[in-house]
Write a protein that holds these residues in place. Structure first.
Motif, PDB file in Angstrom:
ATOM      1  N   VAL A   1       0.860  -1.188   0.000  1.00 20.50           N
ATOM      2  CA  VAL A   1       0.000   0.000   0.000  1.00 20.50           C
ATOM      3  C   VAL A   1       0.895   1.236   0.000  1.00 20.50           C
ATOM      4  N   ALA A   2       0.706   2.078  -1.012  1.00 27.23           N
ATOM      5  CA  ALA A   2       1.466   3.322  -1.094  1.00 27.23           C
ATOM      6  C   ALA A   2       0.841   4.303  -0.113  1.00 27.23           C
ATOM      7  N   CYS A   3       1.534   4.587   0.966  1.00 31.84           N
ATOM      8  CA  CYS A   3       0.955   5.382   2.059  1.00 31.84           C
ATOM      9  C   CYS A   3       1.499   6.804   2.060  1.00 31.84           C
ATOM     10  N   SER A   4       0.587   7.760   2.066  1.00 29.74           N
ATOM     11  CA  SER A   4       1.029   9.147   2.207  1.00 29.74           C
ATOM     12  C   SER A   4       1.020   9.538   3.677  1.00 29.74           C
ATOM     13  N   GLY A   5       0.362   8.722   4.495  1.00 29.09           N
ATOM     14  CA  GLY A   5       0.164   9.071   5.912  1.00 29.09           C
ATOM     15  C   GLY A   5      -1.214   9.684   6.102  1.00 29.09           C
TER      16      GLY A   5
ATOM     17  N   GLY B   1       3.114  -1.672   4.015  1.00 28.87           N
ATOM     18  CA  GLY B   1       3.017  -0.260   3.615  1.00 28.87           C
ATOM     19  C   GLY B   1       4.346   0.266   3.104  1.00 28.87           C
ATOM     20  N   LEU B   2       4.255   1.295   2.282  1.00 26.47           N
ATOM     21  CA  LEU B   2       5.468   1.982   1.815  1.00 26.47           C
ATOM     22  C   LEU B   2       5.183   3.471   1.811  1.00 26.47           C
ATOM     23  N   ILE B   3       6.039   4.231   2.476  1.00 25.72           N
ATOM     24  CA  ILE B   3       5.871   5.696   2.402  1.00 25.72           C
ATOM     25  C   ILE B   3       7.141   6.311   1.829  1.00 25.72           C
ATOM     26  N   ILE B   4       6.930   7.253   0.922  1.00 25.27           N
ATOM     27  CA  ILE B   4       8.067   8.014   0.415  1.00 25.27           C
ATOM     28  C   ILE B   4       8.132   9.275   1.266  1.00 25.27           C
ATOM     29  N   ASP B   5       9.229   9.435   1.970  1.00 27.58           N
ATOM     30  CA  ASP B   5       9.373  10.646   2.768  1.00 27.58           C
ATOM     31  C   ASP B   5       9.775  11.774   1.814  1.00 27.58           C
TER      32      ASP B   5
ATOM     33  N   THR C   1       7.135  11.286 -10.222  1.00 28.48           N
ATOM     34  CA  THR C   1       8.282  10.791  -9.453  1.00 28.48           C
ATOM     35  C   THR C   1       7.838   9.732  -8.439  1.00 28.48           C
ATOM     36  N   LYS C   2       6.711   9.994  -7.765  1.00 30.76           N
ATOM     37  CA  LYS C   2       6.208   9.027  -6.774  1.00 30.76           C
ATOM     38  C   LYS C   2       5.846   7.707  -7.456  1.00 30.76           C
ATOM     39  N   ARG C   3       5.131   7.785  -8.578  1.00 32.01           N
ATOM     40  CA  ARG C   3       4.715   6.551  -9.274  1.00 32.01           C
ATOM     41  C   ARG C   3       5.925   5.725  -9.716  1.00 32.01           C
TER      42      ARG C   3
ATOM     43  N   ALA D   1      -1.391  -0.851  -3.992  1.00 30.05           N
ATOM     44  CA  ALA D   1      -2.696  -0.231  -3.732  1.00 30.05           C
ATOM     45  C   ALA D   1      -2.503   1.233  -3.368  1.00 30.05           C
ATOM     46  N   THR D   2      -3.364   2.080  -3.934  1.00 31.71           N
ATOM     47  CA  THR D   2      -3.301   3.507  -3.587  1.00 31.71           C
ATOM     48  C   THR D   2      -4.623   3.940  -2.956  1.00 31.71           C
ATOM     49  N   GLY D   3      -4.620   5.143  -2.409  1.00 34.48           N
ATOM     50  CA  GLY D   3      -5.790   5.619  -1.671  1.00 34.48           C
ATOM     51  C   GLY D   3      -6.756   6.447  -2.506  1.00 34.48           C
ATOM     52  N   HIS D   4      -6.633   6.423  -3.833  1.00 34.33           N
ATOM     53  CA  HIS D   4      -7.524   7.250  -4.658  1.00 34.33           C
ATOM     54  C   HIS D   4      -8.988   6.953  -4.335  1.00 34.33           C
ATOM     55  N   ASN D   5      -9.758   8.017  -4.096  1.00 29.40           N
ATOM     56  CA  ASN D   5     -11.181   7.852  -3.738  1.00 29.40           C
ATOM     57  C   ASN D   5     -12.082   8.335  -4.885  1.00 29.40           C
TER      58      ASN D   5
HETATM   59  P1  AMP Z   1      -1.586  12.081  -4.511  1.00 30.37           P
HETATM   60  O1  AMP Z   1      -0.651  11.896  -5.663  1.00 30.37           O
HETATM   61  O2  AMP Z   1      -0.990  12.898  -3.405  1.00 30.37           O
HETATM   62  O3  AMP Z   1      -2.976  12.464  -4.902  1.00 30.37           O
HETATM   63  O4  AMP Z   1      -1.740  10.620  -3.863  1.00 30.37           O
HETATM   64  C1  AMP Z   1      -2.323   9.576  -4.547  1.00 30.37           C
HETATM   65  C2  AMP Z   1      -1.972   8.282  -3.854  1.00 30.37           C
HETATM   66  O5  AMP Z   1      -0.570   8.070  -3.938  1.00 30.37           O
HETATM   67  C3  AMP Z   1      -2.293   8.248  -2.361  1.00 30.37           C
HETATM   68  O6  AMP Z   1      -3.616   7.852  -2.120  1.00 30.37           O
HETATM   69  C4  AMP Z   1      -1.297   7.263  -1.849  1.00 30.37           C
HETATM   70  O7  AMP Z   1      -1.755   5.940  -2.036  1.00 30.37           O
HETATM   71  C5  AMP Z   1      -0.089   7.486  -2.744  1.00 30.37           C
HETATM   72  N1  AMP Z   1       0.878   8.423  -2.122  1.00 30.37           N
HETATM   73  C6  AMP Z   1       0.774   9.771  -2.015  1.00 30.37           C
HETATM   74  N2  AMP Z   1       1.834  10.288  -1.390  1.00 30.37           N
HETATM   75  C7  AMP Z   1       2.653   9.245  -1.081  1.00 30.37           C
HETATM   76  C8  AMP Z   1       3.916   9.119  -0.414  1.00 30.37           C
HETATM   77  N3  AMP Z   1       4.554  10.188   0.055  1.00 30.37           N
HETATM   78  N4  AMP Z   1       4.445   7.889  -0.274  1.00 30.37           N
HETATM   79  C9  AMP Z   1       3.802   6.792  -0.783  1.00 30.37           C
HETATM   80  N5  AMP Z   1       2.618   6.856  -1.401  1.00 30.37           N
HETATM   81  C10 AMP Z   1       2.045   8.058  -1.556  1.00 30.37           C
END
Ligand code: AMP
Ligand code: ZN
Length: 283
Positions: free
Chosen positions: A32-36, A56-60, A120-122, A138-142
């Motif tokens: 799961v790509a986690c933004s927090g 989970g994976l978060i990109i700081d 860059t994140k993708r 998995a991403t959190g797109h709603n």
């Molecule tokens: P965003 O591009 O900010 O609209 O985020 C879309 C999705 O990308 C989020 O729902 C997360 O699943 C993932 N995501 C956003 N920011 C991060 C991050 N810093 N690290 C990992 N995944 C992220």
């Protein structure tokens, strides 16, 4: 609606989406790509609750206090839930923070800041997912994000992105990990309420850089329309999903090349991330 009924209904919606679009198999390892934030934390929580092999994976992003707080929240959440969290630092990967990258790229290539961050994140999430042996990301797109995206892709004539639905597997390349969006039909407001009911410790502020631009205008328009005609966002994505199988047949899976520089999947000879890095290093 009582809190209990709301929570059950929300969870059922996510479960139904996973089933209807065959998003996950019990054999999958889902990263799961986690933004927090609220959306991806909800995905992480629910996939684990539903018994899937989830990490989970978060990109700081190193964007100051906002990033620090999100990293702290998701770290505590994973500790509490007994989930594995992988942390990747933007500075370690690219040698600079995303803010620095965005300002240089804006100057040199005239590319909008959210686009630089998204690309860059993708790129990084796909690469790390592969290295970690994940079979799905998995991403959190709603629902709100997706309704906005449908309109943006239509306005921009972006056909490849237009064909994406809850499951993004349109690229023909073994290096590309299928992305899934379990909250595809969940309105943003419901995700918020769910996290509040569950008492997750979350920062609800949007990214400090994400103001303005076309998405934000479309968000306001769709919110106004939704007030006048409740259900319009869901109608938009459901009607759109009726067209995509026909279009997919016609356009088949899009050909993806490998970037001649980094070897990652790309539709271009040199991928955008390599273009960004070149611009930053000034070569
Ligand atoms: P965003 O591009 O900010 O609209 O985020 C879309 C999705 O990308 C989020 O729902 C997360 O699943 C993932 N995501 C956003 N920011 C991060 C991050 N810093 N690290 C990992 N995944 C992220
Ligand atoms: Zn590249």
């Amino acid at each position: 609606m009582s809190n209990r009924r709301f929570v059950d209904g929300f969870e059922r919606m996510v479960k139904d989406t996973i089933q209807e679009y065959t998003l996950i198999d019990k054999k999958d390892k889902v990263l799961v790509a986690c933004s927090g934030g609220k959306d991806s934390t909800t995905v992480l929580y629910l996939l684990n609750k539903l018994g899937y092999n989830t990490e989970g994976l978060i990109i700081d992003l190193q964007m100051g206090e906002w990033s620090d707080k999100n990293l702290e929240n998701i770290t505590n959440f994973c500790t509490k839930e007994g989930l594995k969290l992988h942390v990747v630092s933007m500075r370690d990967e690219f040698g600079s923070s995303v803010c620095y990258m965005k300002s240089v790229i804006k100057d040199k290539l005239d590319i909008e800041s959210c686009s630089v961050c998204g690309v860059t994140k993708r790129w990084l999430i796909n690469k790390k997912a592969r290295e970690l042996g994940a079979t799905k990301v998995a991403t959190g797109h709603n629902l709100d994000d997706e309704a906005q995206t449908v309109l943006m892709n239509l306005f921009r004539g972006n056909l490849v992105s237009f064909l994406r639905g809850p499951k993004v597997d349109t690229a023909k390349d073994a290096k590309f990990i299928t992305r899934i969006k379990p909250l595809y039909f969940c309105p943003e407001e419901d995700v918020r309420r769910y996290t509040e009911e569950k008492g997750f410790k979350i920062l609800y502020d949007r990214c400090p850089c994400s103001f303005g631009g076309m998405r934000s205008t479309i968000r306001d328009i769709l919110n106004d329309l939704e007030k006048e005609s409740p259900g319009i966002k869901e109608n938009l994505v459901r009607n759109y999903l009726k067209f995509t199988p026909h279009l997919k047949k016609q356009f088949a899976k899009s050909e993806v090349k490998r970037c001649s520089n980094c070897g990652e999947p790309s539709r271009r000879e040199v991928c955008m991330v390599c273009e960004y890095i070149k611009a930053i290093r000034g070569s």
